[in-house]
Design a protein around this motif. Structure first.
Motif, short mmCIF file in Angstrom:
data_model
loop_
_atom_site.label_atom_id
_atom_site.label_comp_id
_atom_site.label_asym_id
_atom_site.label_seq_id
_atom_site.Cartn_x
_atom_site.Cartn_y
_atom_site.Cartn_z
N LEU A 4 -38.47 26.08 46.02
CA LEU A 4 -37.48 27.31 45.95
C LEU A 4 -36.34 26.76 45.37
CD1 LEU A 4 -38.33 29.34 49.21
CD2 LEU A 4 -38.76 29.89 46.82
N TYR A 5 -35.69 25.59 45.76
CA TYR A 5 -34.45 25.44 45.19
C TYR A 5 -34.48 24.87 43.81
CZ TYR A 5 -32.33 24.99 49.79
OH TYR A 5 -31.51 25.33 51.08
N GLN A 6 -35.74 24.38 43.38
CA GLN A 6 -36.08 23.91 42.05
C GLN A 6 -36.01 25.14 41.04
OE1 GLN A 6 -36.19 21.21 40.68
NE2 GLN A 6 -36.34 22.01 38.55
N CYS A 7 -36.64 26.17 41.59
CA CYS A 7 -36.64 27.71 40.98
C CYS A 7 -35.01 28.04 40.76
CB CYS A 7 -37.43 28.74 41.80
SG CYS A 7 -39.21 28.44 42.09
N VAL A 8 -34.32 28.00 41.92
CA VAL A 8 -33.03 28.13 41.69
C VAL A 8 -32.55 27.49 40.37
CG1 VAL A 8 -30.62 28.59 42.64
CG2 VAL A 8 -32.72 28.88 43.88
N LEU A 9 -32.61 26.13 40.41
CA LEU A 9 -32.07 25.60 39.14
C LEU A 9 -32.41 25.88 37.82
CD1 LEU A 9 -32.49 21.97 40.72
CD2 LEU A 9 -30.32 23.07 40.22
N GLU A 10 -33.67 26.29 37.80
CA GLU A 10 -34.42 26.61 36.51
C GLU A 10 -33.77 27.93 36.15
OE1 GLU A 10 -38.63 26.88 37.05
OE2 GLU A 10 -38.90 24.82 37.39
N VAL A 11 -33.43 28.71 37.06
CA VAL A 11 -32.79 30.30 36.93
C VAL A 11 -31.54 30.00 36.48
CG1 VAL A 11 -31.76 32.38 37.91
CG2 VAL A 11 -34.07 31.74 38.42
N ILE A 12 -30.75 28.92 36.79
CA ILE A 12 -29.21 28.56 36.51
C ILE A 12 -29.54 28.08 34.96
CG2 ILE A 12 -27.53 26.78 36.72
CD1 ILE A 12 -28.04 26.69 39.79
N ASP A 13 -30.41 27.29 34.56
CA ASP A 13 -30.60 26.83 33.32
C ASP A 13 -30.91 28.12 32.31
OD1 ASP A 13 -30.67 24.17 33.95
OD2 ASP A 13 -32.70 24.35 34.13
N HIS A 14 -31.69 29.16 32.90
CA HIS A 14 -31.69 30.27 32.16
C HIS A 14 -30.52 31.18 31.95
CE1 HIS A 14 -33.98 33.61 30.08
NE2 HIS A 14 -33.57 34.15 30.83
N LEU A 15 -29.75 31.28 32.92
CA LEU A 15 -28.48 32.03 32.75
C LEU A 15 -27.45 31.32 31.83
CD1 LEU A 15 -28.03 32.98 36.73
CD2 LEU A 15 -28.67 34.55 34.92
N GLU A 16 -27.63 29.98 31.90
CA GLU A 16 -26.78 29.20 31.02
C GLU A 16 -27.11 29.32 29.43
OE1 GLU A 16 -24.82 24.83 30.50
OE2 GLU A 16 -26.67 24.93 31.38
N LYS A 17 -28.48 29.52 29.09
CA LYS A 17 -28.77 29.85 27.89
C LYS A 17 -28.29 31.19 27.57
CE LYS A 17 -32.65 26.83 28.07
NZ LYS A 17 -34.12 26.56 28.20
N MET A 18 -28.38 32.05 28.46
CA MET A 18 -28.25 33.65 28.04
C MET A 18 -26.57 33.43 27.82
SD MET A 18 -30.22 36.18 30.10
CE MET A 18 -29.30 36.17 31.61
N ALA A 19 -25.98 32.84 28.74
CA ALA A 19 -24.30 32.76 28.37
C ALA A 19 -24.14 31.97 26.94
CB ALA A 19 -23.72 32.03 29.64
#
Length: 338
Positions: A215-230
């Motif tokens: 689950l924590y790894q999933c959060v890291l992957e979502v952070i990566d995605h948000l950074e790409k969108m930003a």
């Protein structure tokens, strides 16, 4: 001489029109609501036939209109509409249906924009990763909506909590990604989700430590995605680049103000403010004075914040690295336990 009642009624229908999607026929909606002919509805809209109180009540209820505003009463009251927390096994599906309906309404307008003053990571971002979405769905149903069927259940990957809501989740994301959005964040935006994972882990409500780590790894992957969108300044589906339909994504960093999950939608010439209650639910208001005040507040916050989407590369990288460090600290704690 013009009849003042006719002018007031004309203003009422002008206000009603702003609540309807651009593709909707107001006369058809009025005729259906009042159970009258289209011709009769036209006569009411043109002010040739005055509304009676029963008709006024029906229209106000149907279109969530404020009677105070219709009568031009100078009161300090603000009218809100919304759902209350309900405790039955269809509550979460109903909530998801309502989220989709609200997004479809916003997306139906050619001029549209959503503003989010973030306290917790917006729910839409949890949906990007199926495993994280499944955990959030499980948490909301078990600890917020109190599903009896989950009373003695622990979160595991063997039972896919995401699957029953996969279709509507994808619909929500597809519509959400078409709506231009501005989000005001600070470093606390991840804390609620991280705390939920941590508490469930400590209480033994997550079946295995490996699932907690995942689950924590999933959060890291979502952070990566948000950074790409930003970085792109555009929304996109998880793991994909923006498309022609992708809406603008503005991300602001405010290191002083902790948000309260206020959500404002700008549709046509109307603004709707949604205030969070009961963790999941929102109440909305189209009160003009209230929304003008709320928008001035959001606008001032954005002016005093740092735009880190599409520009501000240094600040953007620093912000997302700080978010990653929060998650990595949680991962380290679980690994020490093992």
């Amino acid at each position: 001489m013009t009849n003042p009642a006719h002018n007031t009624q004309a203003q009422f229908f002008q206000n009603l029109r702003t609540t309807l999607p651009s593709y909707t026929s107001m006369v058809d909606e009025v005729a259906e609501t009042l159970n009258v002919s289209v011709d009769s509805a036209y006569r009411r809209i043109r002010g040739e036939k005055l509304l009676d109180f029963d008709e006024l009540k029906l229209l106000c209820q149907r279109f969530n209109l404020s009677l105070d505003k219709f009568l031009s009463l100078n009161t300090d009251s603000i009218m809100f509409q919304g759902r209350l927390n309900t405790y039955h096994e269809d509550a979460f599906k109903n909530w998801m249906d309502d989220v989709l309906a609200q997004l479809n309404l916003v997306n139906s307008f050619s001029h549209r924009h959503v503003y989010f003053l973030v306290k917790d990571m917006p729910p839409f971002h949890h949906y990007y990763h199926p495993v994280l979405a499944g955990f959030k769905f499980f948490f909301w149903m078990k600890s917020i909506l109190y599903y009896d069927s989950l009373k003695n259940e622990r979160f595991s990957l063997e039972k896919n909590y995401f699957a029953p809501y996969q279709d509507i989740t994808h619909k929500i994301l597809r519509v959400y990604n078409k709506v231009p959005t501005s989000e005001i964040w600070n470093e606390e935006g991840l804390n609620t989700t991280l705390r939920q994972i941590e508490v469930y882990h400590e209480m033994g409500l997550i079946a295995h430590s490996e699932i907690t780590l995942q689950l924590y790894q999933c959060v890291l992957e979502v952070i990566d995605h948000l950074e790409k969108m930003a970085e792109n300044g555009k929304k996109s589906m998880f793991g994909h680049a923006p498309t022609e339909d992708s809406a603008e994504y503005r991300l602001y960093l405010n290191e002083i103000v902790l948000g309260d999950n206020t959500f404002m939608a700008e549709i046509g010439e109307t603004k709707i403010t949604y205030l969070n209650h009961s963790v999941l639910y929102f109440v909305g208001s189209i009160d003009q004075k209230f929304n003008e005040g709320m928008f001035r507040n959001l606008d001032n916050l954005m002016k005093k914040s740092t735009l880190i989407s599409g520009t501000g590369e240094k600040e953007r990288k620093q912000f997302f690295n700080k978010l990653r460090k929060k998650v990595q600290a949680k991962i380290a704690m679980v690994e020490v336990e093992k």
